[in-house]
Design an enzyme around this catalytic site. Structure first.
Site, mmCIF file in Angstrom:
data_model
loop_
_atom_site.group_PDB
_atom_site.id
_atom_site.type_symbol
_atom_site.label_atom_id
_atom_site.label_comp_id
_atom_site.label_asym_id
_atom_site.label_seq_id
_atom_site.Cartn_x
_atom_site.Cartn_y
_atom_site.Cartn_z
ATOM 1 N N GLY A 170 -62.894 14.707 13.228
ATOM 2 C CA GLY A 170 -64.274 15.079 13.584
ATOM 3 C C GLY A 170 -64.521 16.575 13.534
ATOM 4 O O GLY A 170 -65.492 17.061 14.119
ATOM 5 N N GLU A 173 -67.701 19.104 8.493
ATOM 6 C CA GLU A 173 -69.120 18.799 8.386
ATOM 7 C C GLU A 173 -69.289 17.452 7.687
ATOM 8 O O GLU A 173 -68.359 16.971 7.037
ATOM 9 C CB GLU A 173 -69.821 19.884 7.549
ATOM 10 C CG GLU A 173 -69.822 21.251 8.183
ATOM 11 C CD GLU A 173 -70.486 21.267 9.549
ATOM 12 O OE1 GLU A 173 -71.685 20.991 9.638
ATOM 13 O OE2 GLU A 173 -69.793 21.541 10.549
ATOM 14 N N ASP A 184 -70.468 26.780 5.563
ATOM 15 C CA ASP A 184 -70.568 26.679 7.024
ATOM 16 C C ASP A 184 -70.269 28.048 7.656
ATOM 17 O O ASP A 184 -70.995 28.506 8.537
ATOM 18 C CB ASP A 184 -69.566 25.610 7.511
ATOM 19 C CG ASP A 184 -69.538 25.502 9.020
ATOM 20 O OD1 ASP A 184 -70.429 24.841 9.576
ATOM 21 O OD2 ASP A 184 -68.627 26.090 9.636
ATOM 22 N N LYS A 188 -72.805 30.620 9.879
ATOM 23 C CA LYS A 188 -72.426 31.186 11.179
ATOM 24 C C LYS A 188 -72.467 32.714 11.120
ATOM 25 O O LYS A 188 -72.847 33.369 12.100
ATOM 26 C CB LYS A 188 -71.025 30.691 11.561
ATOM 27 C CG LYS A 188 -71.001 29.202 11.877
ATOM 28 C CD LYS A 188 -69.590 28.655 11.914
ATOM 29 C CE LYS A 188 -69.552 27.203 12.353
ATOM 30 N NZ LYS A 188 -68.235 26.586 12.181
ATOM 31 N N GLY A 285 -64.662 20.714 17.312
ATOM 32 C CA GLY A 285 -64.135 19.632 18.150
ATOM 33 C C GLY A 285 -65.108 19.210 19.220
ATOM 34 O O GLY A 285 -66.058 19.928 19.541
#
Ligand code: HSE
Length: 370
Positions: A170, A173, A184, A188, A285
């Site tokens: 998990g 993306e 990603d 950020k 996470g």
């Protein structure tokens, strides 16, 4: 706070569980695509049921992706509901628009979980920028690629197998291309730079190189020289403009960056009087990220301003033509080191890709022998 929760994936379900132990924070309604058993909230299949519920004051968006997430956030702010989201894609692409919408409607927009996972990175930038002049922000901002690079470095594990693992855990993306190609990280970085420098950067203007062309031979090459590959990002004031880029970067093995492994992130800001401040923590996470979502809800309940900063936001172009530094290139199996500006390094890479589609670019800490 009565919350309308959108999404019950890794972060959404963890956020829901965290609220069960928090007095004053109640997930009243969950928008889900399928039935959910055993929850203490009502489950609905239409966003309108949340939008039109006057008792819901806050929408927590954790479905990710551009649509319908953007449409839900937009509608919620217009309906004078606070919004908390972890959605870097939406906030990055619609930064100014969403901030003004929150201001116009007298509600709050928060997205702390969008950068740095469980690290309170965006509030820390905001805090520093309120009292000092920030000169640079940088760091390792993607958990998935850091996990993959650490495992490739430590045990020579296979790239595709590791990406599958990161997806199963998990961390990745919905489209893992966003992780491995650096998009990603770039989002950020843009959010970090926007807050640090009170600007609004178009993410497409930031040159971005991921880790998909990095081979086990490259990692072995670096190891022989006591260097470690990380995917890292940097934005800094440069003259009257901003320099910003994302690329694989080599760090000497004794540095904190080189020793930031697994899904951890390490982010730093540089300010005129504060100097360097670094933040280390879980970058992806379930519970770490969900904790930042809950912290945003708490800030809103305490009565924070509409967005982190309330300064004017200038559109800002990227200028990478300045300072030169050493770069590593690999094309057709041959490594070369050249001292170039960021703009020229990315230009050389684009030319090399014409002769070798797997050509590599990485930033070096110093010139090395090849
Ligand atoms: N895919 C992201 C990462 C999730 O691996 O860092 C956290 O933003």
């Amino acid at each position: 706070m009565n919350i309308g929760l959108l999404g019950f994936g890794t972060i959404g379900s963890s956020f829901y569980r965290l609220t069960l132990n928090q007095e004053g924070f109640c997930v009243k309604t969950l928008l889900s695509r399928r039935e959910r058993e055993g929850l203490s909230c009502q489950v609905v299949y239409s966003f309108d049921e949340i939008l039109n519920d006057p008792e819901i004051d806050t929408v927590v968006e954790l479905i990710g992706g551009m649509h319908p997430a953007f449409d839900y956030i937009y509608a919620a702010l217009n309906a004078k509901k606070h919004v908390v989201t972890a959605n870097k894609m939406v906030v990055c692409a619609h930064y100014k628009e969403l901030i003004s919408l929150a201001e116009q409607n007298g509600v709050c927009l928060r997205c702390t979980a969008a950068a740095g996972g469980g690290i309170p990175w965006l509030p820390s930038i905001n805090r520093a920028a309120a009292m000092d002049r920030l000169d640079a922000v940088e760091g390792i901002l993607n958990g998935t690629t850091n996990y993959m690079l650490s495992e490739m470095t430590a045990r020579g594990a296979d790239y595709s197998e590791l990406l599958r693992e990161a997806q199963e855990l998990g961390y990745a993306e919905a489209d893992p291309t966003d992780d491995v190609e650096g998009f990603d990280t770039r989002r950020k970085l843009v959010l970090s730079a926007n807050l640090a420098f009170d600007i609004s950067v178009n993410e497409q203007d930031v040159p971005c190189e991921g880790i998909s062309t990095l081979s086990s031979e490259d990692i072995a090459w670096a190891k022989e020289r006591n260097l470690v590959f990380k995917l890292s990002a940097r934005a800094e004031r440069h003259g009257s403009g901003i320099s910003a880029y994302v690329c694989p970067t080599l760090f000497p093995s004794a540095t904190t960056e080189a020793q930031t492994n697994d899904i951890y992130n390490l982010v730093s800001l540089y300010a005129e009087h504060i100097g360097k401040q670094s933040f280390f923590g879980a970058g992806a996470g379930d519970y770490p990220t969900a904790s930042n979502v809950l912290a945003d809800c708490m800030e809103i309940k305490r009565g924070c301003p509409p967005f982190y900063n309330d300064h004017s936001l200038d559109d800002c172009g990227i200028d990478n033509a300045g300072t030169e530094g050493p770069w590593l290139f690999r094309a057709n199996g041959t490594y070369t080191v050249r001292c170039l500006s960021v703009a020229n390094a990315f230009y050389v890479l684009s030319k090399l890709r014409g002769i070798d589609s797997t050509a590599l670019l990485a930033k070096l800490p110093y010139t090395v022998e090849v």
